[in-house]
Enzyme design. Sequence first.
Site, PDB file in Angstrom:
ATOM      1  CG  HIS A  33      -1.933   1.081   1.242  1.00 25.10           C
ATOM      2  ND1 HIS A  33      -3.063   1.065   0.459  1.00 25.10           N
ATOM      3  CD2 HIS A  33      -1.988   2.246   1.937  1.00 25.10           C
ATOM      4  CE1 HIS A  33      -3.779   2.148   0.674  1.00 25.10           C
ATOM      5  NE2 HIS A  33      -3.150   2.890   1.558  1.00 25.10           N
ATOM      6  CG  HIS A  79     -10.536   3.963   3.414  1.00 27.21           C
ATOM      7  ND1 HIS A  79     -11.092   4.265   4.626  1.00 27.21           N
ATOM      8  CD2 HIS A  79      -9.195   3.984   3.617  1.00 27.21           C
ATOM      9  CE1 HIS A  79     -10.138   4.488   5.520  1.00 27.21           C
ATOM     10  NE2 HIS A  79      -8.988   4.324   4.923  1.00 27.21           N
TER      11      HIS A  79
END
Length: 715
Positions: A33, A79
């Site tokens: 990430h 998200h």
Amino acid sequence: MLSENDFKIVTEKMGREPNLVEQGCFLNLWSEHCSYRSSAPLLRTFTTTGERVIIGPGDDAAVVNFGNGWVLAIGMESHNHPSYVDPYNGAATGVGGIVRDIISMGARPIALMDPLYFGPLNSPKNLYLFEHIIKGIAGYGNCIGVPVVRGEAFFDEAYSGNPLVNVVAVGLAREEDIVTACAQKAGNKLVLMGSTTGRDGLGGASFASRDLSEESEAEDRPSIQIGDPFTEKLLIEATLEVIRKGYVKACRDLGAAGLAGASSEMASKGNLGMHIIADNVILREEGMVPYEILIAESQERMLFEVEPQDVQAVLDIAKKYDLNASMIGELKQELRYTVEFRGDIVADIPIKLLTEGAPTFERPSRAPATRDEGDKPQLPEDLKQAVLKVLSSHNVASKKWIYRQYDHEVQLRTVMKPGNDAGILRIDGSEGIAMSCGCNPRQTLLDPYQGGKGTLIENAMNLAVKGSRGIAVVDCLNFGNPEKPDIYWQFKHAILGLGDGCRELKIPVVGGNVSLYNESEEFRTAIPPTPSIGVIGYISDVTIAPSDVFSKEGETIILVGTTRDEMGGSEYYALAGKKKNGKVPHVPENASIIVDALISVVESRKITTSHDISLGGLAVALCEMSINMGADVDLTSVGQGMRADEVLFSESHARAIIATSEPEAVKKLLGDVPHAVIGTTGGSELKVAGESFSLSLRPGEIKEARESLTKLMME
């Protein structure tokens, strides 16, 4: 903790084993990430520069030149995993995070877009996720006063265990007010402003780099941040004030990897070191240890580089807005990242190793076997019912229930509201921007390259039919587990297709996000490859944008572009149980010429109506344009030799429908671009005829079919 291989690399580079605090820093900053370990080599293939690009990828947000001294800050984030575990807070904090990326550049957020992907709503769990994700986006965005001007909601069973929540944010600033995350000078202090630091969001970056399981909702809840939009609103104003007054030399939002990520990356970008005094961080909970203080992803926090003499002024502004703030560190000349707690050094890491040392690599990839395009569905006996069935599918139906939850007119810039091909905002006088987002995951699943390329063309067409030319692209590349060779192959080829499409239309990719490991053990499947994007376009005069519905009787209807037998990934085939069959639409070689021609036609002010053709094909586009007024349409010259359902439902790229009172002038402007006169506006019904078919629909029937999603949510 760290994988065996990473632990070995870190130990070798540091000359000793890292302690638990240091391992926590590496675990998060070296996650996929944060460090793009398996994606960086592919992302470098994008063209990221252009005449309008001021700041490209690598900062909290990109910055492009709008003109007249104004600049736009643009970012896109996901998200996904948090929104599965806690849909309301996961979606809400997704909005909060991307908005802070914008304000950290010194820009005021002015617009949001939300491309979203869900499992079918006939499942109670999917319905719950859908409803609460929408509420989370609305609850946060409305409170902070940033309009959601466009979005997408796509439904497919493959998202049942892993919904996707992607958010695009755009901000506006004067060029002289822009700041970056690049630290400036040793000796300057670090001020942390905003909310207190708690244990919420612990390990969020590493959490985003693993698959979801049935136990995720319980096990991973500590990884979900809890948002406070009222604090965010105060933080927006306080941040813009300290930047405007010249106190901020560098700025970074505390997002993935928390304080450890923001502080180390800020220092490293300026080729400086960092000393953090963890005791000075204002805590929400007692007993927090350095590991937790450093990597917690508590929301609504901003980190500033401030010269020593200006620290008190910044603290005073924080007090004015009733925000917490403290001086928590100092930039150093030595390239080390050190953390002090209760008088002891609890972490001492070479800063470049932490921020740039994660090994990057291309993973093995494996192309699938040549796909059999399969057979075609049986031609429907009742074409009218087939049209209504496609119109009423949740992918095609009106998304009014979603966007009416959002305040899309706050700030008074919105010219074209959600529900149109593109959202339009006024920026300076009559000049403005148009915005479009999303992709077609089913097409990308069948052909990642053409699907990726088509994603760019489809969004560029959404802008073109409003007279806007794309100036910047941001992306959110959502894929499954890249350690699986077939998934990595999808990822690679979708990126290559998207990059080629951007180069053909000369729109740079200025930033974005990679979200991998979107797989669910619960459903034992990966999501379809979903290269969702946001495209921002410049429009010289916001008043030229045509309507997307017929509004004047007796006008000539012109079809622009070429219709082909390209049904692979289409909504019609999916509803017919042929989701994996058919030829995927290929982007035509003249796509850029079609885009240019459409923009010229709109700028001429000779058309009253324009609409891109995409999901559902010609049939859906004509129905959507006929909700207030009928039309008489003849498709005998379209797709000659094709079946009736192929003519109606093909999703060939680079096509649009326009209506005009000056057909000869418009045809002259279109020049060599393929186009055909297909009908006339007016009457009380939409009548469509082809070589071997005819059908008619009343506006009431069309409206009823398009309200299927709203009806479901109102039950």
